[in-house]
Design an enzyme around this catalytic site. Sequence first.
Site, PDB file in Angstrom:
ATOM      1  N   LYS A  22      -3.381 -16.967  10.016  1.00 20.78           N
ATOM      2  CA  LYS A  22      -3.853 -16.213  11.246  1.00 20.78           C
ATOM      3  C   LYS A  22      -3.800 -14.237  10.837  1.00 20.78           C
ATOM      4  CE  LYS A  22       0.333 -14.124  12.877  1.00 20.78           C
ATOM      5  NZ  LYS A  22       0.133 -12.363  12.706  1.00 20.78           N
ATOM      6  N   ASN A  23      -3.176 -13.865   9.464  1.00 19.64           N
ATOM      7  CA  ASN A  23      -3.350 -12.958   8.808  1.00 19.64           C
ATOM      8  C   ASN A  23      -4.735 -12.910   8.289  1.00 19.64           C
ATOM      9  OD1 ASN A  23      -1.036 -11.780  10.319  1.00 19.64           O
ATOM     10  ND2 ASN A  23       0.582 -12.678   8.366  1.00 19.64           N
ATOM     11  N   CYS A 116       7.043  -2.798  17.165  1.00 16.23           N
ATOM     12  CA  CYS A 116       7.478  -4.577  17.177  1.00 16.23           C
ATOM     13  C   CYS A 116       8.593  -4.361  17.899  1.00 16.23           C
ATOM     14  CB  CYS A 116       6.034  -4.950  16.906  1.00 16.23           C
ATOM     15  SG  CYS A 116       6.191  -5.430  14.911  1.00 16.23           S
ATOM     16  N   ARG A 121       6.618   0.577  12.586  1.00 15.50           N
ATOM     17  CA  ARG A 121       5.294  -0.282  12.015  1.00 15.50           C
ATOM     18  C   ARG A 121       4.357   0.933  12.519  1.00 15.50           C
ATOM     19  NH1 ARG A 121       4.594  -6.114  13.140  1.00 15.50           N
ATOM     20  NH2 ARG A 121       3.104  -6.267  11.286  1.00 15.50           N
ATOM     21  N   PRO A 122       4.533   2.155  11.534  1.00 11.68           N
ATOM     22  CA  PRO A 122       3.436   3.509  11.494  1.00 11.68           C
ATOM     23  C   PRO A 122       1.797   2.921  10.822  1.00 11.68           C
ATOM     24  CG  PRO A 122       5.086   3.565  10.533  1.00 11.68           C
ATOM     25  CD  PRO A 122       5.472   2.667  10.908  1.00 11.68           C
ATOM     26  N   VAL A 123       0.987   3.826  11.872  1.00 14.72           N
ATOM     27  CA  VAL A 123      -0.155   3.640  10.375  1.00 14.72           C
ATOM     28  C   VAL A 123      -0.561   4.703  10.090  1.00 14.72           C
ATOM     29  CG1 VAL A 123      -1.264   1.759  12.008  1.00 14.72           C
ATOM     30  CG2 VAL A 123      -1.319   3.899  12.789  1.00 14.72           C
ATOM     31  N   ASP A 124       0.427   5.338   8.926  1.00 14.06           N
ATOM     32  CA  ASP A 124       0.058   6.532   8.967  1.00 14.06           C
ATOM     33  C   ASP A 124      -0.661   6.780   7.561  1.00 14.06           C
ATOM     34  OD1 ASP A 124       2.992   5.408   8.223  1.00 14.06           O
ATOM     35  OD2 ASP A 124       2.420   6.941   6.271  1.00 14.06           O
ATOM     36  N   GLN A 125      -0.432   5.464   6.747  1.00 10.43           N
ATOM     37  CA  GLN A 125      -0.663   5.191   6.223  1.00 10.43           C
ATOM     38  C   GLN A 125      -2.672   4.991   5.597  1.00 10.43           C
ATOM     39  OE1 GLN A 125       0.803   5.335   2.195  1.00 10.43           O
ATOM     40  NE2 GLN A 125       1.743   6.232   3.966  1.00 10.43           N
ATOM     41  N   ASP A 306       7.287 -12.799   6.045  1.00 14.21           N
ATOM     42  CA  ASP A 306       7.614 -13.895   6.966  1.00 14.21           C
ATOM     43  C   ASP A 306       7.692 -15.166   6.965  1.00 14.21           C
ATOM     44  OD1 ASP A 306       3.907 -12.020   6.971  1.00 14.21           O
ATOM     45  OD2 ASP A 306       5.567 -11.512   7.618  1.00 14.21           O
ATOM     46  N   ILE A 328      11.099  -4.903   3.347  1.00  9.68           N
ATOM     47  CA  ILE A 328       9.397  -4.615   4.070  1.00  9.68           C
ATOM     48  C   ILE A 328      10.042  -4.018   5.342  1.00  9.68           C
ATOM     49  CG2 ILE A 328       7.703  -5.563   4.433  1.00  9.68           C
ATOM     50  CD1 ILE A 328       7.915  -5.414   1.503  1.00  9.68           C
ATOM     51  N   ARG A 398       2.122 -16.828  19.276  1.00 11.14           N
ATOM     52  CA  ARG A 398       0.757 -16.014  18.460  1.00 11.14           C
ATOM     53  C   ARG A 398       0.500 -16.733  17.189  1.00 11.14           C
ATOM     54  NH1 ARG A 398       3.728 -11.406  17.717  1.00 11.14           N
ATOM     55  NH2 ARG A 398       1.452 -10.772  16.362  1.00 11.14           N
TER      56      ARG A 398
HETATM   57  C1  EPZ Z   1       1.159  -7.467   7.979  1.00  9.81           C
HETATM   58  O1  EPZ Z   1       1.126  -6.498   8.806  1.00  9.81           O
HETATM   59  C2  EPZ Z   1       1.444  -9.107   8.557  1.00  9.81           C
HETATM   60  N1  EPZ Z   1       0.615  -9.204   9.433  1.00  9.81           N
HETATM   61  C3  EPZ Z   1       2.464  -9.536   9.034  1.00  9.81           C
HETATM   62  O2  EPZ Z   1       2.364 -10.477   9.479  1.00  9.81           O
HETATM   63  C4  EPZ Z   1       3.057  -9.304   8.066  1.00  9.81           C
HETATM   64  O3  EPZ Z   1       4.556  -9.470   7.603  1.00  9.81           O
HETATM   65  C5  EPZ Z   1       3.085  -7.793   6.966  1.00  9.81           C
HETATM   66  O4  EPZ Z   1       1.588  -7.974   6.368  1.00  9.81           O
HETATM   67  C6  EPZ Z   1       3.795  -7.397   5.464  1.00  9.81           C
HETATM   68  O5  EPZ Z   1       3.506  -8.834   4.438  1.00  9.81           O
HETATM   69  C7  EPZ Z   1      -0.648  -8.798   9.846  1.00  9.81           C
HETATM   70  O6  EPZ Z   1      -1.259  -9.560   8.569  1.00  9.81           O
HETATM   71  C8  EPZ Z   1      -1.654  -9.532  10.877  1.00  9.81           C
HETATM   72  P1  EPZ Z   1       1.758  -3.560   6.760  1.00  9.81           P
HETATM   73  P2  EPZ Z   1       0.791  -5.475   8.632  1.00  9.81           P
HETATM   74  O7  EPZ Z   1       1.016  -3.075   7.141  1.00  9.81           O
HETATM   75  O8  EPZ Z   1      -0.182  -4.516   7.587  1.00  9.81           O
HETATM   76  C9  EPZ Z   1       4.965   0.227   6.965  1.00  9.81           C
HETATM   77  C10 EPZ Z   1       3.597 -12.484  10.682  1.00  9.81           C
HETATM   78  O9  EPZ Z   1       5.087 -12.607  10.612  1.00  9.81           O
HETATM   79  N2  EPZ Z   1       3.780   1.129   6.758  1.00  9.81           N
HETATM   80  O10 EPZ Z   1       2.246  -4.666   5.179  1.00  9.81           O
HETATM   81  O11 EPZ Z   1       1.368  -4.185   9.541  1.00  9.81           O
HETATM   82  C11 EPZ Z   1       5.391  -0.998   8.012  1.00  9.81           C
HETATM   83  O12 EPZ Z   1       6.281  -0.176   8.983  1.00  9.81           O
HETATM   84  C12 EPZ Z   1       3.534 -10.551  10.235  1.00  9.81           C
HETATM   85  O13 EPZ Z   1       2.394 -13.194  10.626  1.00  9.81           O
HETATM   86  C13 EPZ Z   1       4.058   2.534   6.861  1.00  9.81           C
HETATM   87  O14 EPZ Z   1       4.572   2.667   6.642  1.00  9.81           O
HETATM   88  O15 EPZ Z   1       2.571  -4.897   7.443  1.00  9.81           O
HETATM   89  C14 EPZ Z   1       6.236  -2.031   6.766  1.00  9.81           C
HETATM   90  O16 EPZ Z   1       7.825  -1.571   6.779  1.00  9.81           O
HETATM   91  C15 EPZ Z   1       4.425  -9.908  10.332  1.00  9.81           C
HETATM   92  N3  EPZ Z   1       3.020   2.859   7.438  1.00  9.81           N
HETATM   93  C16 EPZ Z   1       5.332  -1.651   5.550  1.00  9.81           C
HETATM   94  O17 EPZ Z   1       5.272  -0.571   5.177  1.00  9.81           O
HETATM   95  C17 EPZ Z   1       1.547   2.322   7.150  1.00  9.81           C
HETATM   96  O18 EPZ Z   1       0.820   3.301   7.468  1.00  9.81           O
HETATM   97  C18 EPZ Z   1       4.907  -3.489   6.079  1.00  9.81           C
HETATM   98  O19 EPZ Z   1       4.421  -2.969   6.325  1.00  9.81           O
HETATM   99  C19 EPZ Z   1       1.903   0.920   7.230  1.00  9.81           C
HETATM  100  C20 EPZ Z   1       2.438   0.285   7.091  1.00  9.81           C
END
Ligand code: EPZ
Length: 419
Positions: A22-23, A116, A121-125, A306, A328, A398
């Site tokens: 999925k990911n 969620c 889960r911000p997207v600031d980065q 995960d 995480i 999902r």
């Molecule tokens: C991906 O989510 C996966 N989803 C998640 O899988 C997985 O748990 C996660 O990576 C970590 O491995 C998909 O690939 C679709 P991150 P993602 O950006 O990209 C913080 C599942 O169960 N962060 O690596 O959203 C964030 O809040 C799902 O299949 C910021 O602060 O994860 C988190 O604490 C759940 N700002 C950490 O970083 C940002 O701009 C890691 O998030 C981006 C992230």
Amino acid sequence: MDKFLIQGGQKLEGEVRISGAKNAALPLLAATILADSPIRISNMPNLRDVNTLVKLIAGLGVAIEYVGDTVTADTSTLNNQFAPYDLVKTMRASILVLGPLVARYGEAKVSLPGGCAIGSRPVDQHLKALEALGAHIEVENGYVHAKVDGHLKGGEVIFDMVTVGGTENILMAATLADGVTTIRNAAREPEITDLANMLIKMGAKIEGLDTDTLVVTGVESLHGCDYAVVADRIETGSYLAAAAITGGRVRTTHTDPALLECVLDKFEEMGAEVTRGEDWIELDMQGKRPKAVSFRTLPHPDFPTDMQAQIMAVNAIGRGFATISETIFENRFMHVPELSRMGANIQVEGNDAVVTGVEKLSAAPVMATDLRASFSLVLAALAAEGETLIDRIYHIDRGYEHIEAKLQGIGAKIKRVSG
Ligand code: EPZ
């Protein structure tokens, strides 16, 4: 609302065919936006999240079809760059269309995904990285409006923390930027390597695969290609955990041991016998009760967040006690109160959980809260005495393709009941 009814107590034995990840499927679908000729992606898992993203891409005007396990997309008819809230709110990874749209069309308006169950889960980065390549970003009324005059410019991106989605978004955007982009503190998950491999097949120039520094030399355009989604390492680990928790023996096929070595090491620490083939993995618990194992969730190649909920469920009936640290996400222990209702002994202190194994869990009505927590409840129910009813299992649809059929195929007594 659908529920699962599970009769526990069977040792699970047999073979499970693993689906595409999925990911990986989600960023690969977003990357189709970059192709200026038709693209075909096979081994696509039939999941709710995948269908949502296909619908969102179709909403951009792309001619996209999902037949069997294959998606074909032709972007020649793309006529807008707008990703609406009603779709993005149901599937956060929709934010991954932002980078490709800005890189290829110079503008995009994408709804902020919102949080969620497991965290804000911000997207600031993601946004900071796009700005580093020259995008002008405005966030207004819950939407990200990104624009660039001409092309994005190659530059230096340094992530404040390892972010899978952030790395994927900027990797895709950098492929069409003018000049060279260096991405530092990049995530190294196998799904990112899978995305990079498809982008390279489309004509992208990317170096540093599997490392924390990716170097992308922008090109004029990317063409279509034929590609197959990498195996789902989390689905693999989830079904191997079903053998571990029931004392059974399960072989997962169409997968790759190299994708989840850290998890396989933990299964061996539990006392399981793990055999690795080229595209299969077998876990034999030999009827034994697993030893509880401690771990911290960390970015790849360390223990994946995960798999945290699933291994906590195995620990719940393990010998001894273990400490689990979730580094995480800020709120990824929602399966704990549900497991406790089934008799698990788990003490949570902030992002640490101490699990003291009990001989037996007992059936109880429980509720799924998020995708991986749902699977941990299924695991607990498979090991528990009696019949467990799991509510809100729409979460599990999902991320786990044909879950009842795959579990019934290894002897589980599980059925979906509605109402
Ligand atoms: C991906 O989510 C996966 N989803 C998640 O899988 C997985 O748990 C996660 O990576 C970590 O491995 C998909 O690939 C679709 P991150 P993602 O950006 O990209 C913080 C599942 O169960 N962060 O690596 O959203 C964030 O809040 C799902 O299949 C910021 O602060 O994860 C988190 O604490 C759940 N700002 C950490 O970083 C940002 O701009 C890691 O998030 C981006 C992230």
